[in-house]
Design a protein around this motif. Structure first.
Motif, PDB file in Angstrom:
ATOM      1  N   ALA A  44       0.857  -1.192   0.000  1.00 35.54           N
ATOM      2  CA  ALA A  44       0.000   0.000   0.000  1.00 35.54           C
ATOM      3  C   ALA A  44       0.889   1.236   0.000  1.00 35.54           C
ATOM      4  CB  ALA A  44      -0.927   0.015   1.204  1.00 35.54           C
ATOM      5  N   TYR A  45       0.488   2.212  -0.790  1.00 32.78           N
ATOM      6  CA  TYR A  45       1.249   3.453  -0.869  1.00 32.78           C
ATOM      7  C   TYR A  45       0.735   4.470   0.144  1.00 32.78           C
ATOM      8  CZ  TYR A  45       2.832   1.642  -5.378  1.00 32.78           C
ATOM      9  OH  TYR A  45       3.372   0.867  -6.371  1.00 32.78           O
ATOM     10  N   ARG A  46       1.580   5.431   0.488  1.00 34.58           N
ATOM     11  CA  ARG A  46       1.128   6.512   1.356  1.00 34.58           C
ATOM     12  C   ARG A  46       0.040   7.314   0.631  1.00 34.58           C
ATOM     13  NH1 ARG A  46       6.496   7.194  -0.004  1.00 34.58           N
ATOM     14  NH2 ARG A  46       7.170   9.074  -1.107  1.00 34.58           N
ATOM     15  N   PRO A  47      -0.853   7.944   1.387  1.00 34.46           N
ATOM     16  CA  PRO A  47      -2.024   8.571   0.764  1.00 34.46           C
ATOM     17  C   PRO A  47      -1.691   9.852   0.018  1.00 34.46           C
ATOM     18  CG  PRO A  47      -1.990   9.031   3.108  1.00 34.46           C
ATOM     19  CD  PRO A  47      -0.877   8.051   2.853  1.00 34.46           C
ATOM     20  N   ILE A  48      -2.653  10.288  -0.778  1.00 32.10           N
ATOM     21  CA  ILE A  48      -2.597  11.597  -1.418  1.00 32.10           C
ATOM     22  C   ILE A  48      -3.598  12.508  -0.707  1.00 32.10           C
ATOM     23  CG2 ILE A  48      -1.909  10.699  -3.667  1.00 32.10           C
ATOM     24  CD1 ILE A  48      -4.935  11.218  -4.475  1.00 32.10           C
ATOM     25  N   TYR A  49      -3.505  13.800  -0.988  1.00 34.78           N
ATOM     26  CA  TYR A  49      -4.395  14.781  -0.367  1.00 34.78           C
ATOM     27  C   TYR A  49      -5.002  15.647  -1.458  1.00 34.78           C
ATOM     28  CZ  TYR A  49      -1.704  13.218   3.613  1.00 34.78           C
ATOM     29  OH  TYR A  49      -1.098  12.412   4.560  1.00 34.78           O
ATOM     30  N   VAL A  50      -6.320  15.785  -1.421  1.00 30.39           N
ATOM     31  CA  VAL A  50      -7.038  16.635  -2.374  1.00 30.39           C
ATOM     32  C   VAL A  50      -7.750  17.709  -1.563  1.00 30.39           C
ATOM     33  CG1 VAL A  50      -8.636  16.694  -4.320  1.00 30.39           C
ATOM     34  CG2 VAL A  50      -7.383  14.585  -3.817  1.00 30.39           C
ATOM     35  N   VAL A  51      -7.401  18.963  -1.805  1.00 28.76           N
ATOM     36  CA  VAL A  51      -7.900  20.061  -0.979  1.00 28.76           C
ATOM     37  C   VAL A  51      -8.442  21.180  -1.861  1.00 28.76           C
ATOM     38  CG1 VAL A  51      -6.286  19.522   0.894  1.00 28.76           C
ATOM     39  CG2 VAL A  51      -5.618  21.163  -0.875  1.00 28.76           C
ATOM     40  N   GLN A  99     -11.339  23.537  -3.602  1.00 29.68           N
ATOM     41  CA  GLN A  99     -12.708  23.544  -4.101  1.00 29.68           C
ATOM     42  C   GLN A  99     -13.090  22.217  -4.770  1.00 29.68           C
ATOM     43  OE1 GLN A  99     -15.100  25.743  -3.570  1.00 29.68           O
ATOM     44  NE2 GLN A  99     -13.679  26.865  -2.263  1.00 29.68           N
ATOM     45  N   VAL A 100     -13.143  21.165  -3.942  1.00 28.14           N
ATOM     46  CA  VAL A 100     -13.689  19.871  -4.352  1.00 28.14           C
ATOM     47  C   VAL A 100     -14.802  19.529  -3.369  1.00 28.14           C
ATOM     48  CG1 VAL A 100     -11.624  18.984  -5.494  1.00 28.14           C
ATOM     49  CG2 VAL A 100     -11.894  18.671  -3.028  1.00 28.14           C
ATOM     50  N   VAL A 101     -15.669  18.606  -3.768  1.00 27.59           N
ATOM     51  CA  VAL A 101     -16.845  18.305  -2.951  1.00 27.59           C
ATOM     52  C   VAL A 101     -16.461  17.713  -1.599  1.00 27.59           C
ATOM     53  CG1 VAL A 101     -18.980  16.943  -2.831  1.00 27.59           C
ATOM     54  CG2 VAL A 101     -18.295  18.019  -4.990  1.00 27.59           C
ATOM     55  N   LYS A 102     -15.486  16.807  -1.591  1.00 24.45           N
ATOM     56  CA  LYS A 102     -15.089  16.142  -0.349  1.00 24.45           C
ATOM     57  C   LYS A 102     -13.570  16.196  -0.195  1.00 24.45           C
ATOM     58  CE  LYS A 102     -17.209  12.381  -1.585  1.00 24.45           C
ATOM     59  NZ  LYS A 102     -17.742  10.992  -1.597  1.00 24.45           N
ATOM     60  N   PRO A 103     -13.033  17.355   0.214  1.00 29.22           N
ATOM     61  CA  PRO A 103     -11.581  17.443   0.398  1.00 29.22           C
ATOM     62  C   PRO A 103     -11.118  16.507   1.511  1.00 29.22           C
ATOM     63  CG  PRO A 103     -12.677  19.382   1.288  1.00 29.22           C
ATOM     64  CD  PRO A 103     -13.716  18.608   0.555  1.00 29.22           C
ATOM     65  N   GLY A 104      -9.899  15.987   1.354  1.00 27.16           N
ATOM     66  CA  GLY A 104      -9.372  15.115   2.391  1.00 27.16           C
ATOM     67  C   GLY A 104      -8.262  14.219   1.891  1.00 27.16           C
ATOM     68  N   GLN A 105      -7.998  13.183   2.662  1.00 24.28           N
ATOM     69  CA  GLN A 105      -6.936  12.212   2.392  1.00 24.28           C
ATOM     70  C   GLN A 105      -7.538  11.001   1.686  1.00 24.28           C
ATOM     71  OE1 GLN A 105      -4.277  11.092   5.729  1.00 24.28           O
ATOM     72  NE2 GLN A 105      -4.921   8.999   5.345  1.00 24.28           N
ATOM     73  N   TYR A 106      -6.834  10.528   0.644  1.00 24.00           N
ATOM     74  CA  TYR A 106      -7.338   9.394  -0.132  1.00 24.00           C
ATOM     75  C   TYR A 106      -6.202   8.416  -0.437  1.00 24.00           C
ATOM     76  CZ  TYR A 106     -11.573  12.099  -0.714  1.00 24.00           C
ATOM     77  OH  TYR A 106     -12.732  12.805  -0.461  1.00 24.00           O
ATOM     78  N   ALA A 107      -6.578   7.153  -0.565  1.00 21.03           N
ATOM     79  CA  ALA A 107      -5.594   6.117  -0.878  1.00 21.03           C
ATOM     80  C   ALA A 107      -5.087   6.301  -2.297  1.00 21.03           C
ATOM     81  CB  ALA A 107      -6.220   4.733  -0.707  1.00 21.03           C
ATOM     82  N   TYR A 108      -3.802   6.105  -2.477  1.00 21.26           N
ATOM     83  CA  TYR A 108      -3.182   6.182  -3.809  1.00 21.26           C
ATOM     84  C   TYR A 108      -3.238   4.814  -4.474  1.00 21.26           C
ATOM     85  CZ  TYR A 108       0.316   6.438  -7.470  1.00 21.26           C
ATOM     86  OH  TYR A 108       0.962   6.361  -8.672  1.00 21.26           O
ATOM     87  N   LEU A 109      -3.493   4.823  -5.781  1.00 26.34           N
ATOM     88  CA  LEU A 109      -3.444   3.605  -6.582  1.00 26.34           C
ATOM     89  C   LEU A 109      -2.488   3.796  -7.741  1.00 26.34           C
ATOM     90  CD1 LEU A 109      -7.220   2.611  -6.757  1.00 26.34           C
ATOM     91  CD2 LEU A 109      -5.447   1.621  -5.313  1.00 26.34           C
ATOM     92  N   ASN A 110      -1.959   2.697  -8.255  1.00 25.53           N
ATOM     93  CA  ASN A 110      -1.035   2.767  -9.383  1.00 25.53           C
ATOM     94  C   ASN A 110      -1.668   3.501 -10.568  1.00 25.53           C
ATOM     95  OD1 ASN A 110       1.236   1.190  -8.386  1.00 25.53           O
ATOM     96  ND2 ASN A 110      -0.197  -0.510  -8.376  1.00 25.53           N
TER      97      ASN A 110
END
Length: 205
Positions: free
Chosen positions: A105-112, A114-125
């Motif tokens: 499993a990879y370390r997460p990404i962050y989307v912040v 003006q998006v509907v649900k900002p936060g931390q998300y799992a990274y995929l290949n």
């Protein structure tokens, strides 16, 4: 905001395909990928089930193995970490140990922003910047959809990236969606001015 909805819908299909491919293929160990805090690795030591298992790299960049103790993982590839663990095990613990290290499993990404649900998300290949935005629910009505800002882990500067570019992102990246100039002005003048007055102010040279 029909374009925003259409773009969000279009992005979901590629992401679903990537997610399905990752699930079918299992963890992929990228030869050039550098491990860091938050990544998880699966260690398999043949004929040694007590040593085998999944280990998460802690905030100091280490993993803790049974018997062996702390082993430095951050800054290594999966292959170089495998070689380091082999060197630690032999000859004090095991003679000619046979083992394998793979990224589970990879370390997460962050989307912040003006998006509907900002936060931390799992990274995929093979995740793209637009996949990440879709995962966060897509753009909001206030978002600037033409340009998104990307910052790699460990860097201090953001890079503006056109959403027309199918850019691949890395584990640990932060994707930020900004507001449009109009909504920035609305926030500045509101509640003192009407939307029409703000629009006129924005358009004024």
């Amino acid at each position: 905001h029909g374009r925003a909805f259409s773009l969000q819908f279009a992005m979901l299909s590629p992401y679903a395909a990537v997610r399905a491919a990752a699930a079918n293929a299992g963890p992929v160990s990228e030869g050039g990928y550098t491990l860091g805090p938050g990544d998880k690795v699966r260690l398999t030591v043949f004929d040694e089930p007590d040593l085998s298992g999944e280990y998460q790299i802690d905030g100091n960049g280490n993993i803790r193995l049974p018997l062996v103790g702390v082993v430095r993982a951050a800054g290594n590839t999966a292959q170089s970490l495998e070689a380091n663990i082999r060197a630690v095990l032999s000859p004090h613990y095991l003679r000619n140990p046979r083992l394998n290290v793979a990224i589970s499993a990879y370390r997460p990404i962050y989307v912040v922003g003006q998006v509907v649900k900002p936060g931390q998300y799992a990274y995929l290949n093979d995740m793209t910047m637009l996949n990440a935005i879709a995962l966060a629910g897509g753009f909001t009505p206030q978002s600037k959809e033409s340009t998104v800002y990307l910052r790699h882990e460990g860097e201090t500067e953001e890079t503006p990236v056109s959403t027309d570019v199918p850019l691949l992102i890395r584990p640990g990246d932060t994707v930020r969606v900004d507001t449009t100039l109009f909504w920035d002005a609305m926030n500045l003048f509101s509640p003192l001015a009407s939307p029409a007055a703000v629009a006129a102010a924005v358009a004024r040279p």
